[in-house]
Scaffold this active site. Structure first.
Site, PDB file in Angstrom:
ATOM      1  N   ASP A  33      54.991  58.345 109.002  1.00 15.96           N
ATOM      2  CA  ASP A  33      55.109  57.854 107.510  1.00 15.96           C
ATOM      3  C   ASP A  33      54.934  58.907 106.617  1.00 15.96           C
ATOM      4  OD1 ASP A  33      55.662  56.254 105.386  1.00 15.96           O
ATOM      5  OD2 ASP A  33      53.865  54.870 105.677  1.00 15.96           O
ATOM      6  N   ASP A  34      56.042  59.550 105.933  1.00 19.40           N
ATOM      7  CA  ASP A  34      55.829  60.420 104.949  1.00 19.40           C
ATOM      8  C   ASP A  34      55.600  61.850 105.562  1.00 19.40           C
ATOM      9  OD1 ASP A  34      55.881  58.257 103.537  1.00 19.40           O
ATOM     10  OD2 ASP A  34      54.239  59.122 102.010  1.00 19.40           O
ATOM     11  N   CYS A  73      60.046  54.599 101.516  1.00 25.04           N
ATOM     12  CA  CYS A  73      59.726  53.751 102.702  1.00 25.04           C
ATOM     13  C   CYS A  73      60.797  52.599 102.685  1.00 25.04           C
ATOM     14  CB  CYS A  73      58.350  53.290 102.624  1.00 25.04           C
ATOM     15  SG  CYS A  73      56.929  54.711 102.651  1.00 25.04           S
ATOM     16  N   LYS A 132      53.589  49.850 110.986  1.00 26.19           N
ATOM     17  CA  LYS A 132      54.038  49.445 109.976  1.00 26.19           C
ATOM     18  C   LYS A 132      55.392  48.784 109.659  1.00 26.19           C
ATOM     19  CE  LYS A 132      55.195  51.826 105.274  1.00 26.19           C
ATOM     20  NZ  LYS A 132      55.216  52.914 104.170  1.00 26.19           N
ATOM     21  N   HIS A 134      56.687  46.947 106.094  1.00 20.22           N
ATOM     22  CA  HIS A 134      57.149  47.128 104.679  1.00 20.22           C
ATOM     23  C   HIS A 134      58.299  46.553 104.292  1.00 20.22           C
ATOM     24  CE1 HIS A 134      56.008  50.074 101.081  1.00 20.22           C
ATOM     25  NE2 HIS A 134      56.181  48.665 100.792  1.00 20.22           N
ATOM     26  N   HIS A 288      50.735  58.636 105.461  1.00 24.63           N
ATOM     27  CA  HIS A 288      50.704  58.433 104.102  1.00 24.63           C
ATOM     28  C   HIS A 288      49.225  58.258 103.756  1.00 24.63           C
ATOM     29  CE1 HIS A 288      51.713  55.494 100.812  1.00 24.63           C
ATOM     30  NE2 HIS A 288      52.744  55.371 101.091  1.00 24.63           N
ATOM     31  N   ASP A 340      59.984  58.812 108.394  1.00 27.25           N
ATOM     32  CA  ASP A 340      60.880  57.961 107.589  1.00 27.25           C
ATOM     33  C   ASP A 340      61.512  58.446 106.110  1.00 27.25           C
ATOM     34  OD1 ASP A 340      58.562  58.002 106.095  1.00 27.25           O
ATOM     35  OD2 ASP A 340      58.224  55.946 105.673  1.00 27.25           O
ATOM     36  N   HIS A 341      60.862  59.718 105.949  1.00 29.93           N
ATOM     37  CA  HIS A 341      61.533  60.432 104.766  1.00 29.93           C
ATOM     38  C   HIS A 341      60.450  61.680 104.806  1.00 29.93           C
ATOM     39  CE1 HIS A 341      58.213  58.747 102.473  1.00 29.93           C
ATOM     40  NE2 HIS A 341      58.673  57.582 102.618  1.00 29.93           N
ATOM     41  N   LYS A 365      59.445  63.274  98.831  1.00 30.19           N
ATOM     42  CA  LYS A 365      59.632  62.124  98.635  1.00 30.19           C
ATOM     43  C   LYS A 365      60.059  61.379  97.323  1.00 30.19           C
ATOM     44  CE  LYS A 365      56.550  57.942  99.250  1.00 30.19           C
ATOM     45  NZ  LYS A 365      55.300  57.451  99.837  1.00 30.19           N
TER      46      LYS A 365
END
Length: 589
Positions: A33-34, A73, A132, A134, A288, A340-341, A365
């Site tokens: 994540d991130d 996200c 996760k 979300h 994250h 994810d990004h 992001k």
């Protein structure tokens, strides 16, 4: 007799071999994540240690132009799961709220959408999601689970139905509508002071103040307090929870034990399903914010707490690879690693940077189509099926996972429009080019940029129609607001658009001009035509009715959908007295 026995043995051996060859492949998907693309060793980082991710790349295929469909996200993950741009799921924002903010909102991935997990489940796969989600939980009442992973094709779910927000860690600043919280708090203070003043004036006999006025002011003050305190000051209880399938097993979650629990659950899922086709999506809570302070990793990296967290995530990836290999599943298991990004470059505090590094790429992001927010690591490993050490520079997308997995599992997507393509010809080395001639990059619900990879050309042109306004002036991000927005005065529209050639200028530093680029006008014409055709795939005849084949679903990110509703709140115990502890003892394999 001997001849008959030999024939029987050969026939039996042939049947066993045939059954092994006919078994469908397993899939282990791992998403951080991130994570910035510049945080990983095999993508150029020489100061953060990621030996396990690097080893995965050495044994497989590394994609250098792997693109998330959105720089945030919720929309990115919606596109990943469905193989379609998030706008088709109603998860493109027209305002300031670009992700789901409350677990008890009614927005999420619509039940009309089809995920790759659902397609594989139909093909006999056991499917699991650890970590996760979300993408929402409930629609109309607590427990309807219309957006829940179990509804969207995952046979087993353990993890965070929401996300890991700063509010999950006591002492961290809030992530959720901080300015609105401050306004509500000020109104609460003003109402309380007004009430006290009126009471004092009445008691002292200075003015005639009716009881009715005092009651009205009291009610308004209590209302302001309730609107501020109930959803926002209890965010840790409402949002930071762990679910096993549809049961809340921990509320609020324990950050200290979360990493090892997620890893143990993921390893356990593979071990339980080693003798049948399975899909596992390990969606890590790293990196994250808030960042973890795990004893085995804290203070070990050269990049503070963030570097420690990247190295812990790498360790978890290594344990997953070891589990697959230990069980003898490597040759029949496709493993995939990504983010994810891009990294959140504005995230920091008095101790320094808390977000990722996006390497040579501009932005990060929540910055629309700038490469730093959407270009992510992409690594596939499948011994014996795809070549080791192969590097692929053609544009690919996280949306390509859906058609790739369904192709390998023997499923079809019928008449459903997909925006991704089967990656196997590229991964196997049968071609050096993906089927993505054009890619469309969104900032919220707005088409922000278009990428064009012309046939028989190494050039990859990027056309930006608008870009986020960085703040303060001269900065490389939106440091005043902490996250870039996509509308109104928060963006600058360009006429003519900004044009870059990512082949010669991957950092997007020098826009092309008609004088310097012979194909300049052609680039603008081709992308304009592509945008027109792309927009034709969205039907808007009835904005309240989803079109699962092509067009967009009703918005899932409106204020009405995202705000906290008590009757939708997942809870262990009796609402509003929610609270429980997951007491299962986890040991790592």
């Amino acid at each position: 007799m001997r001849i008959c026995l030999l024939a029987l043995i050969l026939a039996t051996g042939s049947d066993v071999k045939g059954s092994e060859e006919d078994r469908k492949p397993n899939f282990v998907l791992m998403m951080v994540d991130d994570l910035g693309i510049g945080d990983v060793g095999c993508y150029g980082n020489d100061t953060i240690r990621t030996p396990n991710i690097d080893h995965l790349a050495a044994e497989g295929v590394r994609l250098t132009q792997h693109i998330a469909a959105a720089p945030l996200c919720t929309p990115s993950r919606a596109a990943f799961h469905t193989g379609r741009y998030a706008l088709r799921s109603g998860l493109g924002s027209t305002g300031r709220v670009q992700v789901l903010l409350f677990l008890a909102g009614s927005g999420g991935l619509p039940p009309t959408e089809t995920t790759f997990a659902k397609r594989l489940q139909e093909q006999g796969y056991t499917t699991g999601l650890v970590g996760k989600w979300h993408l929402g939980v409930n629609c109309e009442r607590r427990g309807d689970n219309c957006h829940h992973p179990n509804t969207h094709g995952f046979s087993y779910f353990y993890g965070l139905p929401f996300s890991l927000f700063n509010d999950c860690k006591p002492g961290e600043r809030t992530d959720v509508l901080a300015d609105l919280q401050n306004t509500l708090w000020q109104l609460t203070l003003m109402g309380t002071l007004a009430l006290l003043s009126l009471v004092c004036v009445r008691l002292l006999g200075l003015l005639e103040v009716s009881v009715f006025v005092i009651v009205v002011v009291s009610c308004l003050s209590l209302l302001a307090f309730g609107v501020w305190f109930t959803p926002f000051q209890l965010l840790r209880t409402w949002n930071c929870i762990i679910m096993r399938n549809q049961e809340v097993v921990e509320q609020p979650l324990d950050l200290d034990t979360l990493p090892r629990r997620l890893l143990a659950e993921a390893q356990g899922f593979i071990e339980r399903n080693a003798d049948r086709p399975f899909l596992l999506f390990l969606s890590l809570a790293h990196v994250h914010t808030p960042l973890f302070n795990s004893p085995g990793f804290a203070g070990k990296s050269r990049h503070g707490l963030y570097g420690d967290n990247v190295e812990e995530a790498d360790y978890m990836i290594g344990r997953m690879t070891e589990t697959v290999d230990r069980l003898g599943l490597a040759n029949n298991t496709m493993m995939y690693f990504t983010s994810d990004h891009g990294g959140h470059i504005e995230d920091g505090d008095q101790h320094g940077q808390k977000g990722g590094w996006n390497g040579i790429y501009k932005g990060g992001k929540a910055m629309g189509g700038w490469e730093g927010g959407i270009r992510v690591p992409g690594i596939f490993r499948w011994p014996g099926k795809i070549p080791a050490g192969r590097v692929v520079d053609t544009p690919t997308s996280l949306m390509d996972l859906y058609p790739t997995l369904t192709h390998l599992a023997g499923s079809t997507h019928g008449d459903r429009m997909l925006d991704g393509y089967n990656l196997m010809p590229v991964l196997e080395g049968k071609t050096d080019r993906s089927q993505h001639e054009f890619m469309f990059h969104y900032c919220g619900a707005y088409l922000n940029a278009v990428r064009w990879h012309p046939a028989e050309s190494d050039s990859v042109y990027k056309v930006h129609f608008f870009t986020p306004n960085f703040s303060p002036p001269g900065a490389g991000g939106c440091y005043d607001t902490k996250i870039c927005l996509c509308h109104g005065d928060h963006v600058t529209h360009h006429n003519p658009p900004l044009v870059y050639d990512l082949y010669t200028d991957p950092s997007e530093s020098i826009p092309l001009t008609a004088d310097a680029e012979p194909r300049y006008q052609e680039v603008l014409q081709q992308t304009a035509r592509a945008v027109e055709l792309h927009r034709d795939t969205f039907t808007h005849t009835n904005p309240d009715t989803p079109n699962p084949q092509s067009g967009s679903a009703p918005s899932q990110l409106s204020w009405q959908k995202i705000m906290w509703r008590p009757w939708l709140q997942p809870c262990c115990g009796t609402f509003p007295f929610c609270g429980c502890k997951d007491n299962i003892s986890y040991t790592l394999a």
